[in-house]
Write an enzyme that holds these catalytic residues in place. Structure first.
Site, PDB file in Angstrom:
ATOM      1  N   ALA A  79      21.034  25.851  -0.453  1.00 43.83           N
ATOM      2  CA  ALA A  79      20.714  25.436  -1.829  1.00 43.83           C
ATOM      3  C   ALA A  79      19.291  25.857  -2.179  1.00 43.83           C
ATOM      4  CB  ALA A  79      20.866  23.927  -1.978  1.00 43.83           C
ATOM      5  N   TYR A 120      19.556  24.150   3.198  1.00 46.44           N
ATOM      6  CA  TYR A 120      18.839  25.440   3.292  1.00 46.44           C
ATOM      7  C   TYR A 120      19.410  26.460   2.305  1.00 46.44           C
ATOM      8  CZ  TYR A 120      16.986  29.581   5.815  1.00 46.44           C
ATOM      9  OH  TYR A 120      16.352  30.752   6.182  1.00 46.44           O
TER      10      TYR A 120
HETATM   11  P1  NAP Z   1       9.784  30.922  12.158  1.00 44.36           P
HETATM   12  O1  NAP Z   1       9.712  31.911  13.258  1.00 44.36           O
HETATM   13  O2  NAP Z   1      10.403  29.593  12.391  1.00 44.36           O
HETATM   14  O3  NAP Z   1       8.306  30.722  11.543  1.00 44.36           O
HETATM   15  C1  NAP Z   1       8.133  29.819  10.497  1.00 44.36           C
HETATM   16  C2  NAP Z   1       6.756  29.970   9.894  1.00 44.36           C
HETATM   17  O4  NAP Z   1       6.658  29.003   8.831  1.00 44.36           O
HETATM   18  C3  NAP Z   1       5.637  29.656  10.872  1.00 44.36           C
HETATM   19  O5  NAP Z   1       4.516  30.444  10.591  1.00 44.36           O
HETATM   20  C4  NAP Z   1       5.332  28.184  10.579  1.00 44.36           C
HETATM   21  O6  NAP Z   1       3.977  27.825  10.849  1.00 44.36           O
HETATM   22  C5  NAP Z   1       5.577  28.130   9.083  1.00 44.36           C
HETATM   23  N1  NAP Z   1       5.917  26.763   8.684  1.00 44.36           N
HETATM   24  C6  NAP Z   1       6.814  25.916   9.240  1.00 44.36           C
HETATM   25  N2  NAP Z   1       6.814  24.730   8.610  1.00 44.36           N
HETATM   26  C7  NAP Z   1       5.873  24.824   7.640  1.00 44.36           C
HETATM   27  C8  NAP Z   1       5.353  23.931   6.671  1.00 44.36           C
HETATM   28  N3  NAP Z   1       5.796  22.663   6.570  1.00 44.36           N
HETATM   29  N4  NAP Z   1       4.363  24.354   5.853  1.00 44.36           N
HETATM   30  C9  NAP Z   1       3.894  25.613   5.935  1.00 44.36           C
HETATM   31  N5  NAP Z   1       4.321  26.513   6.836  1.00 44.36           N
HETATM   32  C10 NAP Z   1       5.300  26.117   7.679  1.00 44.36           C
HETATM   33  O7  NAP Z   1      10.580  31.519  10.900  1.00 44.36           O
HETATM   34  P2  NAP Z   1      11.076  33.024  10.587  1.00 44.36           P
HETATM   35  O8  NAP Z   1      12.375  33.219  11.254  1.00 44.36           O
HETATM   36  O9  NAP Z   1       9.976  33.964  10.819  1.00 44.36           O
HETATM   37  O10 NAP Z   1      11.397  32.863   9.025  1.00 44.36           O
HETATM   38  C11 NAP Z   1      10.483  33.258   8.015  1.00 44.36           C
HETATM   39  C12 NAP Z   1      11.201  33.150   6.683  1.00 44.36           C
HETATM   40  O11 NAP Z   1      12.368  33.965   6.702  1.00 44.36           O
HETATM   41  C13 NAP Z   1      11.678  31.750   6.327  1.00 44.36           C
HETATM   42  O12 NAP Z   1      11.537  31.514   4.951  1.00 44.36           O
HETATM   43  C14 NAP Z   1      13.146  31.773   6.700  1.00 44.36           C
HETATM   44  O13 NAP Z   1      13.883  30.838   5.975  1.00 44.36           O
HETATM   45  C15 NAP Z   1      13.494  33.197   6.332  1.00 44.36           C
HETATM   46  N6  NAP Z   1      14.685  33.700   7.015  1.00 44.36           N
HETATM   47  C16 NAP Z   1      14.715  33.840   8.360  1.00 44.36           C
HETATM   48  C17 NAP Z   1      15.871  34.344   8.967  1.00 44.36           C
HETATM   49  C18 NAP Z   1      15.992  34.526  10.451  1.00 44.36           C
HETATM   50  O14 NAP Z   1      17.093  34.899  10.901  1.00 44.36           O
HETATM   51  N7  NAP Z   1      14.955  34.322  11.234  1.00 44.36           N
HETATM   52  C19 NAP Z   1      16.978  34.675   8.176  1.00 44.36           C
HETATM   53  C20 NAP Z   1      16.905  34.514   6.807  1.00 44.36           C
HETATM   54  C21 NAP Z   1      15.741  34.038   6.230  1.00 44.36           C
HETATM   55  P3  NAP Z   1       3.556  27.087  12.246  1.00 44.36           P
HETATM   56  O15 NAP Z   1       3.629  28.137  13.325  1.00 44.36           O
HETATM   57  O16 NAP Z   1       2.185  26.598  11.981  1.00 44.36           O
HETATM   58  O17 NAP Z   1       4.571  25.996  12.462  1.00 44.36           O
END
Ligand code: NAP
Length: 247
Positions: free
Chosen positions: A157, A155
């Protein structure tokens, strides 16, 4: 002064069913944009159409299915009635485990979804922005791409790669007035972090100078700023939204 008014703009937000992506999509819609949000399933896409309440729609996209990207781009441009104005690459996955035990599949899927698919979507949608000589690309990276984290070699990377990729693309697109920036969330309360144990969450909170996890709206606010007219002279940067976790 600038206003957060996106009337007449079309925004594509990947991963808009829940968490950060949903907050970004709802914020853009509240500020007048037409929003196209993606989900991995039709029921997820329908839920996006429903919460947008006439201000856009959901479309199915699986970032692990690269053969579907060209058709996806056509569907988006049909729905947008032309090229989109703002691309927010938000969707991301984790497959956490210590590197010693990491399977090739865990590495490949995280790089494919969080880095390669993002680059492909940029390539598909930047053409229209270049023609218009205007556009915004905002890639959601992570604090982990900047500081590293045990158990997240794949992740971190991918997310660090996204920062370097965005800087290079920013240089390539600057003459066309298309800006490319990243937002790097810290520890944000979503489904992605809900799976962590209470002990890990409490320890993480203690390491945040501002003393708590962030919210999805904290990230949406940063994304809307970078997409706004007020950020027209900002490109190639990473905006950290992490409560001071990494400075
Ligand atoms: P999340 O709640 O797990 O939601 C993930 C989203 O990505 C969902 O809409 C999901 O769609 C979609 N998704 C999952 N697998 C996918 C695939 N193979 N193709 C297309 N879409 C896909 O994540 P989040 O916490 O909101 O994170 C959003 C972004 O912020 C990500 O890039 C994550 O790496 C980044 N981020 C998050 C945090 C944190 O603390 N939460 C910190 C740093 C960075 P479905 O509902 O259809 O599965």
């Amino acid at each position: 002064m600038f206003a957060l008014d996106f009337s007449g703009k079309v925004v594509l937000v990947t991963g808009a069913t829940r968490g950060i992506g949903k907050a970004i999509a709802q914020s853009f819609a509240a500020c007048g944009a037409t929003v196209i949000g993606t989900a991995t399933s039709q029921s997820g896409a329908d839920s996006i159409t429903e919460y947008l309440g006439g201000k856009g729609c959901g479309v199915v996209l699986n970032m692990l299915e690269k053969d579907s990207f060209a058709d996806f781009a056509k569907i988006v441009e049909e729905k947008a009635g032309g090229s989109i104005d703002i691309l927010v690459n938000n969707a991301g996955i984790t497959r956490d485990t210590l590197f010693m035990r990491m399977k090739d599949e865990d590495w490949d899927q995280v790089i494919a979804c969080n880095l390669t698919a993002v680059s492909k979507l940029c390539q598909l949608f930047m053409r229209g922005m270049m023609k218009k000589r205007a556009g915004r690309i905002i890639n959601i990276t992570s604090v982990v791409g900047e500081m590293g984290n045990a158990g997240q070699c794949n992740y971190s990377a991918a997310k660090a790669g996204l920062i370097g990729f965005s800087k290079s693309l920013a240089k390539e697109l600057a003459s066309r007035h298309v800006t490319v920036n990243c937002v790097a969330p810290g520890f944000i309360a979503t489904d992605m972090t809900a799976v962590l144990s209470d002990e890990i969450k409490e320890n993480a909170k203690k390491s945040v100078p501002l003393g708590d996890m962030g919210t999805a709206d904290d990230i949406a606010n940063a994304v809307l700023f970078l997409a706004s007219d007020g950020a027209s002279y900002i490109t190639g940067t990473t905006l950290d939204v992490n409560g001071g976790l990494y400075m």
